[in-house]
Scaffold this motif. Structure first.
Motif, PDB file in Angstrom:
ATOM      1  N   ARG A  36      -2.075   3.111 -10.395  1.00  0.00           N
ATOM      2  CA  ARG A  36      -1.766   2.554  -9.074  1.00  0.00           C
ATOM      3  C   ARG A  36      -2.629   3.237  -8.001  1.00  0.00           C
ATOM      4  O   ARG A  36      -3.286   2.579  -7.201  1.00  0.00           O
ATOM      5  CB  ARG A  36      -0.277   2.771  -8.771  1.00  0.00           C
ATOM      6  CG  ARG A  36       0.203   2.176  -7.463  1.00  0.00           C
ATOM      7  CD  ARG A  36       1.529   2.769  -7.049  1.00  0.00           C
ATOM      8  NE  ARG A  36       1.404   4.200  -6.828  1.00  0.00           N
ATOM      9  CZ  ARG A  36       2.413   5.073  -6.888  1.00  0.00           C
ATOM     10  NH1 ARG A  36       3.628   4.660  -7.184  1.00  0.00           N
ATOM     11  NH2 ARG A  36       2.210   6.360  -6.663  1.00  0.00           N
ATOM     12  N   ARG A  41      -7.371   3.513  -4.314  1.00  0.00           N
ATOM     13  CA  ARG A  41      -8.478   4.270  -3.693  1.00  0.00           C
ATOM     14  C   ARG A  41      -9.808   3.545  -3.887  1.00  0.00           C
ATOM     15  O   ARG A  41     -10.598   3.424  -2.957  1.00  0.00           O
ATOM     16  CB  ARG A  41      -8.558   5.685  -4.291  1.00  0.00           C
ATOM     17  CG  ARG A  41      -7.492   6.633  -3.762  1.00  0.00           C
ATOM     18  CD  ARG A  41      -7.834   8.073  -4.105  1.00  0.00           C
ATOM     19  NE  ARG A  41      -8.031   8.269  -5.528  1.00  0.00           N
ATOM     20  CZ  ARG A  41      -7.053   8.576  -6.403  1.00  0.00           C
ATOM     21  NH1 ARG A  41      -5.823   8.710  -5.986  1.00  0.00           N
ATOM     22  NH2 ARG A  41      -7.331   8.747  -7.677  1.00  0.00           N
ATOM     23  N   TRP A  88       2.225  -2.074  -9.334  1.00  0.00           N
ATOM     24  CA  TRP A  88       3.462  -1.839  -8.579  1.00  0.00           C
ATOM     25  C   TRP A  88       4.541  -2.836  -9.000  1.00  0.00           C
ATOM     26  O   TRP A  88       5.673  -2.465  -9.295  1.00  0.00           O
ATOM     27  CB  TRP A  88       3.165  -1.968  -7.080  1.00  0.00           C
ATOM     28  CG  TRP A  88       4.292  -1.595  -6.177  1.00  0.00           C
ATOM     29  CD1 TRP A  88       4.769  -0.339  -5.930  1.00  0.00           C
ATOM     30  CD2 TRP A  88       5.095  -2.492  -5.387  1.00  0.00           C
ATOM     31  NE1 TRP A  88       5.803  -0.397  -5.030  1.00  0.00           N
ATOM     32  CE2 TRP A  88       6.027  -1.702  -4.679  1.00  0.00           C
ATOM     33  CE3 TRP A  88       5.102  -3.875  -5.198  1.00  0.00           C
ATOM     34  CZ2 TRP A  88       6.963  -2.255  -3.806  1.00  0.00           C
ATOM     35  CZ3 TRP A  88       6.030  -4.426  -4.325  1.00  0.00           C
ATOM     36  CH2 TRP A  88       6.945  -3.610  -3.639  1.00  0.00           C
ATOM     37  N   HIS A 157      -2.012   2.766   5.454  1.00  0.00           N
ATOM     38  CA  HIS A 157      -1.153   2.793   4.262  1.00  0.00           C
ATOM     39  C   HIS A 157      -1.504   4.024   3.398  1.00  0.00           C
ATOM     40  O   HIS A 157      -0.617   4.743   2.939  1.00  0.00           O
ATOM     41  CB  HIS A 157      -1.415   1.473   3.536  1.00  0.00           C
ATOM     42  CG  HIS A 157      -0.841   1.300   2.183  1.00  0.00           C
ATOM     43  ND1 HIS A 157       0.465   0.955   1.972  1.00  0.00           N
ATOM     44  CD2 HIS A 157      -1.412   1.368   0.956  1.00  0.00           C
ATOM     45  CE1 HIS A 157       0.675   0.822   0.664  1.00  0.00           C
ATOM     46  NE2 HIS A 157      -0.447   1.078   0.028  1.00  0.00           N
ATOM     47  N   ALA A 161       0.767   7.356   2.611  1.00  0.00           N
ATOM     48  CA  ALA A 161       1.172   7.606   1.212  1.00  0.00           C
ATOM     49  C   ALA A 161       1.147   9.100   0.879  1.00  0.00           C
ATOM     50  O   ALA A 161       1.721   9.524  -0.116  1.00  0.00           O
ATOM     51  CB  ALA A 161       0.243   6.847   0.257  1.00  0.00           C
TER      52      ALA A 161
HETATM   53  C1  HEM Z   1       1.542  -5.541  -1.695  1.00  0.00           C
HETATM   54  C2  HEM Z   1       0.778  -4.596  -1.191  1.00  0.00           C
HETATM   55  C3  HEM Z   1       0.864  -3.134  -1.570  1.00  0.00           C
HETATM   56  C4  HEM Z   1       1.902  -2.406  -2.100  1.00  0.00           C
HETATM   57  C5  HEM Z   1       3.284  -2.880  -2.462  1.00  0.00           C
HETATM   58  C6  HEM Z   1       1.412  -1.044  -2.283  1.00  0.00           C
HETATM   59  C7  HEM Z   1       2.159  -0.006  -2.788  1.00  0.00           C
HETATM   60  C8  HEM Z   1       1.754   1.299  -2.883  1.00  0.00           C
HETATM   61  C9  HEM Z   1       2.561   2.399  -3.351  1.00  0.00           C
HETATM   62  C10 HEM Z   1       4.001   2.294  -3.834  1.00  0.00           C
HETATM   63  C11 HEM Z   1       1.818   3.514  -3.280  1.00  0.00           C
HETATM   64  C12 HEM Z   1       2.219   4.940  -3.696  1.00  0.00           C
HETATM   65  C13 HEM Z   1       2.806   5.714  -2.588  1.00  0.00           C
HETATM   66  C14 HEM Z   1       3.294   7.084  -3.033  1.00  0.00           C
HETATM   67  O1  HEM Z   1       2.473   7.879  -3.491  1.00  0.00           O
HETATM   68  O2  HEM Z   1       4.487   7.303  -2.938  1.00  0.00           O
HETATM   69  C15 HEM Z   1       0.528   3.129  -2.756  1.00  0.00           C
HETATM   70  C16 HEM Z   1      -0.491   3.999  -2.521  1.00  0.00           C
HETATM   71  C17 HEM Z   1      -1.748   3.608  -2.129  1.00  0.00           C
HETATM   72  N1  HEM Z   1      -2.173   2.323  -1.847  1.00  0.00           N
HETATM   73 FE1  HEM Z   1      -1.028   0.673  -1.860  1.00  0.00          FE
HETATM   74  N2  HEM Z   1       0.118  -0.978  -1.855  1.00  0.00           N
HETATM   75  C18 HEM Z   1      -0.245  -2.236  -1.429  1.00  0.00           C
HETATM   76  C19 HEM Z   1      -1.484  -2.614  -0.938  1.00  0.00           C
HETATM   77  C20 HEM Z   1      -2.579  -1.805  -0.898  1.00  0.00           C
HETATM   78  C21 HEM Z   1      -3.912  -2.225  -0.567  1.00  0.00           C
HETATM   79  C22 HEM Z   1      -4.311  -3.645  -0.181  1.00  0.00           C
HETATM   80  C23 HEM Z   1      -4.716  -1.120  -0.677  1.00  0.00           C
HETATM   81  C24 HEM Z   1      -6.198  -0.992  -0.458  1.00  0.00           C
HETATM   82  C25 HEM Z   1      -6.983  -1.889   0.024  1.00  0.00           C
HETATM   83  C26 HEM Z   1      -3.892   0.003  -1.057  1.00  0.00           C
HETATM   84  C27 HEM Z   1      -4.323   1.290  -1.234  1.00  0.00           C
HETATM   85  C28 HEM Z   1      -3.526   2.358  -1.557  1.00  0.00           C
HETATM   86  C29 HEM Z   1      -3.981   3.732  -1.631  1.00  0.00           C
HETATM   87  C30 HEM Z   1      -5.411   4.211  -1.378  1.00  0.00           C
HETATM   88  C31 HEM Z   1      -2.876   4.509  -1.982  1.00  0.00           C
HETATM   89  C32 HEM Z   1      -2.808   6.022  -2.129  1.00  0.00           C
HETATM   90  C33 HEM Z   1      -3.422   6.505  -3.398  1.00  0.00           C
HETATM   91  C34 HEM Z   1      -3.392   8.015  -3.473  1.00  0.00           C
HETATM   92  O3  HEM Z   1      -2.439   8.633  -2.960  1.00  0.00           O
HETATM   93  O4  HEM Z   1      -4.322   8.561  -4.046  1.00  0.00           O
HETATM   94  N3  HEM Z   1      -2.595  -0.454  -1.189  1.00  0.00           N
HETATM   95  N4  HEM Z   1       0.513   1.786  -2.522  1.00  0.00           N
END
Ligand code: HEM
Length: 188
Positions: A36, A41, A88, A157, A161
């Protein structure tokens, strides 16, 4: 190298990244979290890279031959975002829609991701020549400025996170700000 070969090489390179990412996650301690986070990233890296094409080719006009790679970069950014969201939905929540809804409600962090993903979907769907002709080039160009809010929200976002302050989101946000300032000052 001819442009078709360049595009193919980039497709293959990013496919290798995806396979490597899945392999690392399978071999790691926590498949769901690793896949995820890594896919999220990589989506951001590629979105930022796709925004670098215009400023770089202004500085080095000879590099305009690489412009067709921008579309490949953008499409793979969307592909990695799809992997992120699918992990997810399927692995983290096992299609438990009620559970997902409970997670979404009142959670700004998730809303930013959802809106960003919806905008990326519009961008991916309108990335072909047919879409360019549909309502004319000016309209298509306007649609493609959605990359800025989409990326801004995805970076918000990412920032949210983090449990502790990390350097990587700050670095990516700084690159985004530089690209925004460049666009505001120099782009037509
Ligand atoms: C339906 C849309 C999305 C959902 C439900 C979602 C959900 C999540 C969740 C649950 C996490 C983990 C948070 C944690 O560590 O507790 C996360 C982290 C992250 N998401 Fe998403 N996300 C979505 C869309 C996106 C999009 C569109 C991008 C990028 C273009 C993105 C990039 C990231 C990144 C970079 C992280 C952090 C990774 C890290 O900590 O190394 N997300 N997201």
């Amino acid at each position: 190298m001819p442009q078709a070969a360049l595009r193919l090489a980039l497709h293959l390179a990013l496919l290798v990244v995806l396979v490597w990412m899945v392999q690392e996650a399978v071999a790691g301690a926590d498949l769901v979290t690793e896949l995820r986070d890594a896919s999220g990233r990589w989506s951001l890296y590629l979105l930022l890279l796709s925004l670098c094409f215009t400023p770089v080719t202004r500085l080095r006009p000879a590099w305009r031959v690489y412009i067709p790679l921008r579309r490949v970069t953008g499409l793979w950014a969307f592909a990695f975002a799809c992997v992120h969201v699918l992990v997810w939905i399927s692995l983290e929540f096992a299609f438990d829609w009620r559970g997902m809804w409970q997670e979404i409600v009142g959670n700004l962090f998730i809303w930013l991701g959802i809106i960003s993903f919806a905008l990326l979907k519009v961008l991916a769907a309108s990335s072909n020549r047919k879409a360019q002709r549909w309502r004319g080039y000016q309209y298509w160009r306007f649609i493609h400025t959605l990359i800025y809010p989409a990326l801004g929200m995805a970076l918000g976002h990412y920032f949210m996170a983090q449990k502790l302050p990390e350097w990587q989101p700050m670095l990516l946000i700084s690159v985004f700000i530089v690209l925004l300032v460049w666009r505001w000052r120099y782009a037509d």
